[in-house]
Design an enzyme around this catalytic site. Structure first.
Site, PDB file in Angstrom:
ATOM      1  N   ASP A 149      45.858  41.449 -13.611  1.00 36.48           N
ATOM      2  CA  ASP A 149      44.554  41.059 -14.168  1.00 36.48           C
ATOM      3  C   ASP A 149      44.033  39.828 -13.473  1.00 36.48           C
ATOM      4  OD1 ASP A 149      42.329  40.842 -15.764  1.00 36.48           O
ATOM      5  OD2 ASP A 149      43.400  40.138 -17.535  1.00 36.48           O
TER       6      ASP A 149
ATOM      7  N   HIS B 211      47.481  38.578 -19.489  1.00 35.45           N
ATOM      8  CA  HIS B 211      47.261  37.179 -19.919  1.00 35.45           C
ATOM      9  C   HIS B 211      48.554  36.420 -20.213  1.00 35.45           C
ATOM     10  CE1 HIS B 211      42.912  38.177 -21.493  1.00 35.45           C
ATOM     11  NE2 HIS B 211      43.100  38.544 -20.236  1.00 35.45           N
TER      12      HIS B 211
ATOM     13  N   GLU C 155      35.445  36.093 -14.932  1.00 36.38           N
ATOM     14  CA  GLU C 155      35.388  37.152 -15.946  1.00 36.38           C
ATOM     15  C   GLU C 155      36.080  36.693 -17.217  1.00 36.38           C
ATOM     16  OE1 GLU C 155      36.745  40.645 -18.297  1.00 36.38           O
ATOM     17  OE2 GLU C 155      37.990  39.128 -17.338  1.00 36.38           O
ATOM     18  N   GLU C 156      37.189  35.995 -17.058  1.00 35.40           N
ATOM     19  CA  GLU C 156      38.073  35.743 -18.211  1.00 35.40           C
ATOM     20  C   GLU C 156      37.453  34.869 -19.288  1.00 35.40           C
ATOM     21  OE1 GLU C 156      40.453  37.426 -18.863  1.00 35.40           O
ATOM     22  OE2 GLU C 156      41.531  38.045 -17.082  1.00 35.40           O
TER      23      GLU C 156
ATOM     24  N   ASP D 141      39.497  46.798 -13.331  1.00 34.20           N
ATOM     25  CA  ASP D 141      39.973  45.643 -14.099  1.00 34.20           C
ATOM     26  C   ASP D 141      40.826  46.113 -15.273  1.00 34.20           C
ATOM     27  OD1 ASP D 141      40.400  43.144 -15.175  1.00 34.20           O
ATOM     28  OD2 ASP D 141      38.423  43.002 -16.114  1.00 34.20           O
TER      29      ASP D 141
END
Lengths: 470, 470
Positions: free
Chosen positions: B296, B428, B330-331, B358
């Site tokens: 990711d 994550h 993006e996060e 993604d």
């Protein structure tokens, strides 16, 4: 005329409604199989024990016996109708002390990547064997080179698996002759040993073992065979380009003993309508000795056990007798599979369907089948039932080694087809361990298998129906 | 009459032959894409650098800037028609010192599993925060409990991801409100902090971070939020059953800075026929900071770069302009995606197709789409071209966060859908690292993307064709 049209319409509508009702019933049952597996599955815990408490389970080993005891005890717990052990004599081969290899880059030696003896290989002499290497990429190349170039040397088979094939089993199939027949063929030209590039698509440091044959090579002409990791093979090949006459040394003290007694482990839920017709799910209990055999084939073992457990758990009573068979000795003899088929024949046990899981514990993608067109049509009609579970692959071509001996007119043979991309990173190597298993992926495999067994149990095989009609 | 029949027949045969010819041409091109990716792919090497030489790339960090420089330099090497950086202001938040937590099991403390601050959280007071815990399983439960039960406490959100959903993203979607809105909602009832069960289906010891919002909560009423691993959450829950009044302590010194300048990285192959119509492939360059962001979304970044490289490598010259966009942020902000869409609109750049990767670097299973029925029909007609590569999943529903802002009448948005079973083991968390990437799986993703882009480039979107006809 009018009446005929009405009748036809009614029959059509009725059959449409029936199909809808069946679809709904099947969907509901399959959903309950999946939910039970994902929320309350047992396969991961079983595999944890098999892999971490027992470990590698080579035929004839202490661990293989422990695995027989353990899985029988676990099947006993499930409340099946029958659980038993089926005796079978199996080969016993031990690896012995860790193998060792180097190349002479005089003065002195250069240690090279790990090697391992191929399963069934003879040992080297006690002090090891040292000779010049000759690199080849195929068995055919031996004939071209001839005895002159090969005699007294160690043949180094270095044809890699073909990376552009999507199905990695196909790439394996295109390469494994080097491992299986390499020593037998090289001996014919006077080679003193062989070293084989590992059957692995990844570049890493792990040698992959696996079965090999000497065919009818006389005992005193059998030469030792080892595998070298893919990184090691690349290293060796590049070293040969610099030093074409380099000497390769290796030592292994593996040993073959007389056959020993072992067992297939079998459990059965007896069918409510057709108790004398059998449907089989299975995997093989033995594994190679380098890893703990989590993917090959601990996964198939626990998934097969899980099929019967799921049926008990959701209260599904199959019409046919369903057997789980944990075969012994797939890796180096197939004795378990042969024994099971032999006894089934002797006892005239009619098997109509057999499904094996022996391609790893990764996300299931579908099934491959060995069946006739009528049965395949029926299987294809079930596709929509599997789609919500991302099971898309239904193809003819191969099932499983252990159930192969059951093949006869009319039986449907099938193999679970998990995603194959990572499989050969682990296959027959020290990397085949429990940490490479994902719980959900494993459980999804058992659920997919149970769903297919349920459908065959409900609708029968086409051959079965034909024979009932006749 | 006869002539009409002959004409109709000829037209029919001609269109059949044309369809066959197209299929063969498309098959051949797609095969060359796959072969090039699998035999000579570059994505794995690129990802190795991004992950192991650079590492986690949180927006505004030194590493994120390094990643911008590196990927631009690599795109420069590909001989594209244009490569440039698009400036964008991004949030900057840093984690600071490793977080720490314990429970008071007086006398003394019991260390518990790792926690981590949620992205964007305020810090705890310097000496940490200690309060009694109140466990809930939903935001709604807060209202039921009311201020009386919550005030002065730490709210512990412990609703697990639903394991019986096949698509793990669906399970994530059903849970992530706890992480995203948990602190904001709990603050309304006087909670002093929140601890959230990690969004992970696996039982392990790794806390998973991710974005959160305070909405319009006044700055002085914002409470610190952390995630606890799934094992930790289970432990905490069972400890609460024994000691309902236990105190939970944690400390984190994360910090939010002013926005800083960063960049989207963009490369383009200019179209031969429709240079002013754009097709986009992309992923996001930023990642969370705990792992190295391999899945990711390092995977999506290198797969997107690979699409253009593959076209160059096989000599395919697209009719439309094809852009690779490596989005920043993006996060925790989506600033890159918004900026790109904003500028595209300002410059009146007509985008007809955008594809994002993604969802991890695992074996690709297919694509999801955000499109109209006519375009979906066309996509479905391409299924047979993808079947040899085991790409079976083509469904409406979602594409990618970064390309979302491009949405307008007529554009086709798509997302690569890799196997999702293992994804949230890594998402994550410190486990999102390069060793969890399989080279072949990664390469297959890039090849699948390139194949879809090729088909849209060749046949256009249906909307495009309609507008051409009009």
């Amino acid at each position: 005329m009018k009446r005929t049209i009405i009748t036809i319409t009614l029959v059509f509508v009725a059959s449409l409604l029936q199909a809808q009702t069946s679809f709904k019933k099947d969907s509901t049952l399959i959903k309950s199989i999946y939910n039970t597996a994902l929320l309350n599955g047992k396969s991961y815990d079983w595999l944890d024990h098999l892999s971490n408490e027992i470990g590698g389970r080579l035929s004839g080993s202490f661990n293989a016996n422990k695995a027989v005891k353990y899985t029988k005890a676990e099947l006993d717990e499930l409340g099946l109708d029958k659980v038993w052990l089926q005796p079978v004599m199996v080969p016993k081969w031990t690896r012995g002390q860790k193998e060792y290899a180097y190349i002479e880059t005089g003065p002195g030696q250069t240690s090279i990547a790990d090697i391992c003896a191929l399963g069934g290989s003879v040992p080297t002499p006690k002090l090891g064997i040292k000779a010049q290497l000759i690199e080849v990429t195929s068995l055919d190349e031996l004939a071209t080179l001839g005895r002159e170039k090969i005699e007294g040397k160690i043949v180094f088979y270095n044809r890699p698996m073909q990376a552009d094939l999507i199905n990695t089993f196909e790439a394996y199939g295109g390469c494994v002759d080097q491992r299986y027949s390499g020593a037998m063929e090289a001996a014919k030209y006077g080679a003193v040993a062989v070293v084989v590039r590992s059957m692995n698509l990844r570049a890493d440091d792990f040698p992959h073992t696996g079965s090999m044959t000497y065919g009818d090579t006389p005992v005193d002409q059998r030469i030792p065979a080892c595998a070298i990791s893919t990184n090691g093979a690349n290293y060796l090949s590049s070293a040969l380009k610099i030093l074409p006459s380099l000497y390769f040394y290796f030592k292994q003290n593996c040993k073959t003993y007389d056959d020993v007694l072992s067992h297939n482990v079998i459990g059965e839920i007896t069918g409510t309508e057709f108790p004398d017709k059998y449907m089989l799910v299975g995997g093989h209990l033995d594994s190679w000795d380098l890893g703990d055999g989590s993917h090959d084939d601990g996964a198939g073992v626990v998934q097969s056990m899980e099929v019967l457990r799921l049926f008990k758990e959701i209260g599904y009573k199959p019409k046919h007798s369903i057997r789980v068979v944990l075969f012994m000795n797939e890796e180096n003899g197939l004795r378990g599979g042969k024994k099971y088929a032999e006894e089934a024949k002797l006892k005239n046990e009619k098997h109509i369907f057999a499904l094996e899981s022996d391609a790893g514990g990764f996300t299931p993608r579908g099934f491959s089948f060995d069946l006739d067109e009528a049965n395949f049509k029926q299987v294809e009609s079930w596709k929509p039932l599997f789609e919500p579970y991302l099971i898309h692959y239904f193809a003819k071509g191969g099932s499983g080694a252990d159930i192969g001996p059951l093949k006869e007119e009319g039986i449907v043979l099938a193999g679970l087809r998990p995603d194959s991309q990572r499989y050969f990173d682990h296959h027959h190597a020290a990397t085949d361990t429990f940490d490479a298993i994902n719980k959900r992926e494993l459980e999804l495999g058992g659920a997919a298998m149970a769903s297919l067994v349920y459908l065959f149990d409900t609708y029968g095989t086409k051959t079965e129906l034909t024979s009932i009609k006749n």
